[in-house]
Design a protein around this motif. Structure first.
Motif, PDB file in Angstrom:
ATOM      1  N   GLY A  15       6.770   6.852   2.378  1.00  0.00           N
ATOM      2  CA  GLY A  15       5.659   7.106   3.282  1.00  0.00           C
ATOM      3  C   GLY A  15       5.590   6.045   4.363  1.00  0.00           C
ATOM      4  O   GLY A  15       6.288   5.024   4.311  1.00  0.00           O
ATOM      5  N   SER A  16       4.717   6.252   5.334  1.00  0.00           N
ATOM      6  CA  SER A  16       4.542   5.283   6.424  1.00  0.00           C
ATOM      7  C   SER A  16       4.022   3.940   5.908  1.00  0.00           C
ATOM      8  O   SER A  16       4.156   2.918   6.573  1.00  0.00           O
ATOM      9  N   VAL A  21       7.954   8.292  -2.222  1.00  0.00           N
ATOM     10  CA  VAL A  21       7.530   9.693  -2.307  1.00  0.00           C
ATOM     11  C   VAL A  21       8.504  10.480  -3.174  1.00  0.00           C
ATOM     12  O   VAL A  21       8.110  11.345  -3.950  1.00  0.00           O
ATOM     13  N   TRP A  52       7.696  16.058   9.093  1.00  0.00           N
ATOM     14  CA  TRP A  52       7.029  14.836   8.632  1.00  0.00           C
ATOM     15  C   TRP A  52       7.905  13.602   8.799  1.00  0.00           C
ATOM     16  O   TRP A  52       7.441  12.480   8.651  1.00  0.00           O
ATOM     17  N   HIS A  62      12.022   7.926   6.382  1.00  0.00           N
ATOM     18  CA  HIS A  62      10.672   7.411   6.621  1.00  0.00           C
ATOM     19  C   HIS A  62       9.786   8.533   7.150  1.00  0.00           C
ATOM     20  O   HIS A  62      10.131   9.186   8.139  1.00  0.00           O
ATOM     21  N   LEU A  63       8.658   8.750   6.478  1.00  0.00           N
ATOM     22  CA  LEU A  63       7.732   9.797   6.891  1.00  0.00           C
ATOM     23  C   LEU A  63       6.686   9.250   7.850  1.00  0.00           C
ATOM     24  O   LEU A  63       6.438   8.042   7.903  1.00  0.00           O
ATOM     25  N   THR A  66       1.383   8.716   5.018  1.00  0.00           N
ATOM     26  CA  THR A  66       1.455   7.810   3.869  1.00  0.00           C
ATOM     27  C   THR A  66       1.944   8.541   2.615  1.00  0.00           C
ATOM     28  O   THR A  66       1.944   9.771   2.546  1.00  0.00           O
ATOM     29  N   GLN A  67       2.319   7.749   1.633  1.00  0.00           N
ATOM     30  CA  GLN A  67       2.746   8.295   0.340  1.00  0.00           C
ATOM     31  C   GLN A  67       1.666   9.223  -0.222  1.00  0.00           C
ATOM     32  O   GLN A  67       1.963  10.334  -0.652  1.00  0.00           O
ATOM     33  N   ASP A  69      -0.809  10.826   1.332  1.00  0.00           N
ATOM     34  CA  ASP A  69      -0.944  12.047   2.134  1.00  0.00           C
ATOM     35  C   ASP A  69       0.202  13.015   1.868  1.00  0.00           C
ATOM     36  O   ASP A  69      -0.002  14.218   1.754  1.00  0.00           O
ATOM     37  N   ALA A  70       1.417  12.490   1.774  1.00  0.00           N
ATOM     38  CA  ALA A  70       2.586  13.340   1.531  1.00  0.00           C
ATOM     39  C   ALA A  70       2.451  14.059   0.190  1.00  0.00           C
ATOM     40  O   ALA A  70       2.674  15.266   0.093  1.00  0.00           O
ATOM     41  N   LYS A  71       2.051  13.324  -0.838  1.00  0.00           N
ATOM     42  CA  LYS A  71       1.921  13.925  -2.168  1.00  0.00           C
ATOM     43  C   LYS A  71       0.760  14.920  -2.230  1.00  0.00           C
ATOM     44  O   LYS A  71       0.812  15.879  -2.985  1.00  0.00           O
TER      45      LYS A  71
END
Length: 79
Positions: A15-16, A21, A52, A62-63, A66-67, A69-71
């Motif tokens: 994540g950012s 992730v 993303w 790299h997204l 954030t981790q 938000d991604a999940k």
């Protein structure tokens, strides 16, 4: 737009915020399928959109979120 050909199998997806992730299993069109055998994914295949991805280096995807938000927003791959 990120060059999808840079997204390789086994790269770590972060994540950012730098949080783990998952790991890339493979790319399916405009989706990245994350590896099932990863504790972060609860041993299930998850899909995240290529949109993303902020950047790719030799070890990480790299997204741009954030981790957490991604999940919260990833989708589980149907069986």
């Amino acid at each position: 737009m990120v060059d999808v050909s840079l997204i390789k199998e086994h790269l770590e997806v972060v994540g950012s915020d730098g949080g783990h992730v998952g790991r890339v299993d493979h790319v399916l069109g405009d989706q990245i399928e994350l590896a099932k055998l990863d504790l972060a994914g609860g041993f299930k295949h998850h899909l995240i959109p290529v949109s993303w991805v902020a950047r790719v280096d030799d070890k990480h995807v790299h997204l741009n979120l954030t981790q957490e938000d991604a999940k919260a927003r990833w989708s589980e791959k149907p069986h």
